[in-house]
Write an enzyme that holds these catalytic residues in place. Structure first.
Site, PDB file in Angstrom:
ATOM      1  N   ALA A  70       0.224   7.947   6.058  1.00 35.57           N
ATOM      2  CA  ALA A  70      -0.786   7.125   6.731  1.00 35.57           C
ATOM      3  C   ALA A  70      -0.420   6.874   8.195  1.00 35.57           C
ATOM      4  O   ALA A  70      -1.294   6.841   9.059  1.00 35.57           O
ATOM      5  CB  ALA A  70      -0.968   5.814   5.986  1.00 35.57           C
ATOM      6  N   THR A  71       0.859   6.719   8.494  1.00 40.91           N
ATOM      7  CA  THR A  71       1.252   6.452   9.885  1.00 40.91           C
ATOM      8  C   THR A  71       0.803   7.609  10.778  1.00 40.91           C
ATOM      9  O   THR A  71       0.242   7.398  11.858  1.00 40.91           O
ATOM     10  CB  THR A  71       2.777   6.248   9.990  1.00 40.91           C
ATOM     11  N   ASN A 157      -2.120  -4.969   3.409  1.00 39.44           N
ATOM     12  CA  ASN A 157      -0.921  -4.610   2.634  1.00 39.44           C
ATOM     13  C   ASN A 157      -0.099  -5.819   2.218  1.00 39.44           C
ATOM     14  O   ASN A 157       0.572  -5.802   1.193  1.00 39.44           O
ATOM     15  CB  ASN A 157      -0.046  -3.629   3.428  1.00 39.44           C
ATOM     16  N   GLN A 185      -3.943   1.004   1.392  1.00 35.73           N
ATOM     17  CA  GLN A 185      -3.658   0.153   0.227  1.00 35.73           C
ATOM     18  C   GLN A 185      -4.845   0.070  -0.725  1.00 35.73           C
ATOM     19  O   GLN A 185      -4.694  -0.376  -1.861  1.00 35.73           O
ATOM     20  CB  GLN A 185      -3.278  -1.270   0.676  1.00 35.73           C
ATOM     21  N   GLY A 206       0.231   9.357   0.057  1.00 33.73           N
ATOM     22  CA  GLY A 206       0.594   9.744  -1.305  1.00 33.73           C
ATOM     23  C   GLY A 206       1.470   8.731  -2.021  1.00 33.73           C
ATOM     24  O   GLY A 206       1.262   8.423  -3.196  1.00 33.73           O
ATOM     25  N   HIS A 207       2.452   8.175  -1.301  1.00 25.83           N
ATOM     26  CA  HIS A 207       3.449   7.355  -2.006  1.00 25.83           C
ATOM     27  C   HIS A 207       2.961   5.958  -2.358  1.00 25.83           C
ATOM     28  O   HIS A 207       3.673   5.178  -2.983  1.00 25.83           O
ATOM     29  CB  HIS A 207       4.772   7.296  -1.227  1.00 25.83           C
ATOM     30  N   THR A 246       3.009  24.277   9.081  1.00 19.61           N
ATOM     31  CA  THR A 246       2.958  24.816   7.715  1.00 19.61           C
ATOM     32  C   THR A 246       2.633  23.709   6.718  1.00 19.61           C
ATOM     33  O   THR A 246       3.219  22.622   6.769  1.00 19.61           O
ATOM     34  CB  THR A 246       4.317  25.464   7.376  1.00 19.61           C
ATOM     35  N   CYS A 329       7.634  -4.050   6.040  1.00 24.02           N
ATOM     36  CA  CYS A 329       7.865  -3.770   7.459  1.00 24.02           C
ATOM     37  C   CYS A 329       8.462  -4.968   8.162  1.00 24.02           C
ATOM     38  O   CYS A 329       9.032  -4.842   9.229  1.00 24.02           O
ATOM     39  CB  CYS A 329       6.553  -3.407   8.134  1.00 24.02           C
TER      40      CYS A 329
HETATM   41  N1  PLP Z   1      -1.125   1.277   6.453  1.00 18.88           N
HETATM   42  C1  PLP Z   1      -0.900   0.415   5.449  1.00 18.88           C
HETATM   43  C2  PLP Z   1      -1.932  -0.619   5.138  1.00 18.88           C
HETATM   44  C3  PLP Z   1       0.283   0.483   4.722  1.00 18.88           C
HETATM   45  O1  PLP Z   1       0.511  -0.373   3.735  1.00 18.88           O
HETATM   46  C4  PLP Z   1       1.243   1.475   5.068  1.00 18.88           C
HETATM   47  C5  PLP Z   1       2.548   1.520   4.387  1.00 18.88           C
HETATM   48  O2  PLP Z   1       3.265   0.542   4.314  1.00 18.88           O
HETATM   49  C6  PLP Z   1       0.955   2.354   6.118  1.00 18.88           C
HETATM   50  C7  PLP Z   1      -0.241   2.226   6.781  1.00 18.88           C
HETATM   51  C8  PLP Z   1       1.922   3.457   6.496  1.00 18.88           C
HETATM   52  O3  PLP Z   1       1.953   4.408   5.477  1.00 18.88           O
HETATM   53  P1  PLP Z   1       2.981   5.645   5.427  1.00 18.88           P
HETATM   54  O4  PLP Z   1       4.205   5.123   4.759  1.00 18.88           O
HETATM   55  O5  PLP Z   1       2.300   6.680   4.602  1.00 18.88           O
HETATM   56  O6  PLP Z   1       3.204   6.100   6.818  1.00 18.88           O
END
Ligand code: PLP
Length: 386
Positions: A70-71, A157, A185, A206-207, A246, A329
């Protein structure tokens, strides 16, 4: 150890691991190669995963791109949109402007911070009410001639608060502002249908949904509106040149399987245990349940207990219980959570804030042990403070 930090990360489901395994050492080809059957099998597997995700979100597979999480999806969307808009001066030469909220994930906040520090974008951070909800009127008032992008997470989150985005989305359409939603989330926990809500771009990871780490996706609407952005990574022609590099075939296969396995109805049932946990603690302690007055994800409990320091509680129980201080975080930082600060959690409560997030492998026995552990440890801290 009882793990109750599923919002930070989830274990890979055994079915996901099983689906991924052949793509490490049996079918390991580069999915972009075109001259032999093993590569075609990998390409087919990527297509299946993309279809699974598109079907789940009710969008076209052409609207799904794979990223590393997501980041990256957030960085790609925000910086890529900025670059396109700044290079084509789409908006009447007015200074580019973004509207977001003060409770976004740091991946959004830090990217906005970067754009405002180094790229001449102005950013408005909307406040939220005590339940974590944005006022539509505040959004409307914040719109400027150069507003090209609005960014609001669908589910927070830290608190699990679900933002009702439909009205904001229709305002965005009316004013020709793109709506990016961080749905990281939300996917897997509530039904996410970006087109129905009116979200133009969305990210997922994914995680967070029983898939592997290091894989994510970005939804980019290709019809009404057809969203364009400049790529962040240049190189090969993977992902139709939106993102060179890739493809992570095992990760993509794992994420596709994880999305295929999503069962929202069963997930909703976690609310019963979450509520039991909250009620049991509320009977014993003076505490606030953050986001209680708004729609919340079924699995999240963010509570602030008066008179304790959550860091002390966590230190005393971290071998027995995996929970978090507000947000993963923020762990390790002494500053109170920016989300709870924005929700105006009173000063005598905010230091005692913990986030407990249940998941699909949580058992009722784990919840009863957690209730006992928390009661015992919180009572000890309160007694020591007398
Ligand atoms: N956005 C939200 C709302 C999240 O909870 C998180 C992960 O903590 C992220 C973005 C970042 O996700 P990733 O670990 O896949 O970069």
């Amino acid at each position: 150890m009882i793990y109750l930090d599923y919002n930070a990360s989830t274990p890979c489901a055994p079915e996901v691991v099983e689906a991924m395994l052949p793509y490490f050492s049996e079918r390991f080809a580069n999915a972009s190669a075109t001259t032999y059957s093993m590569a075609w099998q990998c390409d087919e597997a990527v297509k299946r995963a993309r279809n699974n995700i598109a079907t789940h979100l009710n969008v076209s597979p052409k609207e799904i791109l794979f990223t590393s999480g997501a980041t990256e999806s957030i960085n790609m969307a925000l910086k890529g949109l900025y670059e396109l808009y700044s290079s084509t001066a789409v908006i009447n030469d007015a200074p580019l402007h973004i509207i977001t909220s003060s409770t976004e994930h740091s991946a959004v906040l830090m990217t906005c911070d970067y754009l405002s520090k180094y790229k001449n974008v102005t950013v408005t951070y909307l406040p939220v009410d005590q339940h974590g909800i944005i006022k539509v009127q505040d959004f409307e008032n914040a719109i400027q001639p150069g507003t090209f992008l609005a960014i609001f997470a669908l589910a927070n989150n830290e608190t699990g608060v679900i933002q009702p985005l439909e009205t904001i989305a229709s305002l965005c359409k009316e004013r020709k502002i793109l709506l990016f939603s961080d749905t990281t989330q939300a996917v897997g926990k509530i039904q996410v249908d970006p087109k129905k809500i009116g979200i133009d771009i969305a990210c997922m990871s994914g995680h967070k949904l029983y898939g592997p780490k290091g894989i994510g996706a970005l939804y980019i609407s290709q019809k009404n509106p057809r969203v364009r952005l400049n790529p962040l990574h240049h190189g090969g022609k993977q992902e139709d040149s939106w993102r060179a590099g890739t493809l992570n075939v095992p990760g993509i296969v794992g994420m596709g399987k994880a999305v295929e396995m999503i069962d929202i109805n069963t997930f909703q049932q976690l609310a019963t245990w979450r509520d039991e946990l909250e009620n049991a603690l509320a009977q014993h302690f003076s505490m606030l349940i953050n986001g209680h007055g708004a729609p919340r994800l079924a699995n999240v409990s963010n509570i602030s207990i008066e008179g304790i320091r959550a860091s002390e509680l966590i230190k005393n129980i971290h071998h027995e219980l995996g929970i978090s201080l507000g947000s993963a975080c923020n762990a390790g930082s002494n500053k109170p959570s920016h989300v709870l600060t924005a929700m105006q959690v009173p000063i005598n409560f905010i230091d005692g804030s913990i986030r407990i997030s249940l998941g699909k492998y949580t058992t009722f026995k784990e919840i009863s042990i957690t209730i006992d552990l928390l009661k015992q440890h919180i009572t000890t801290i309160l007694n020591n403070n007398l």
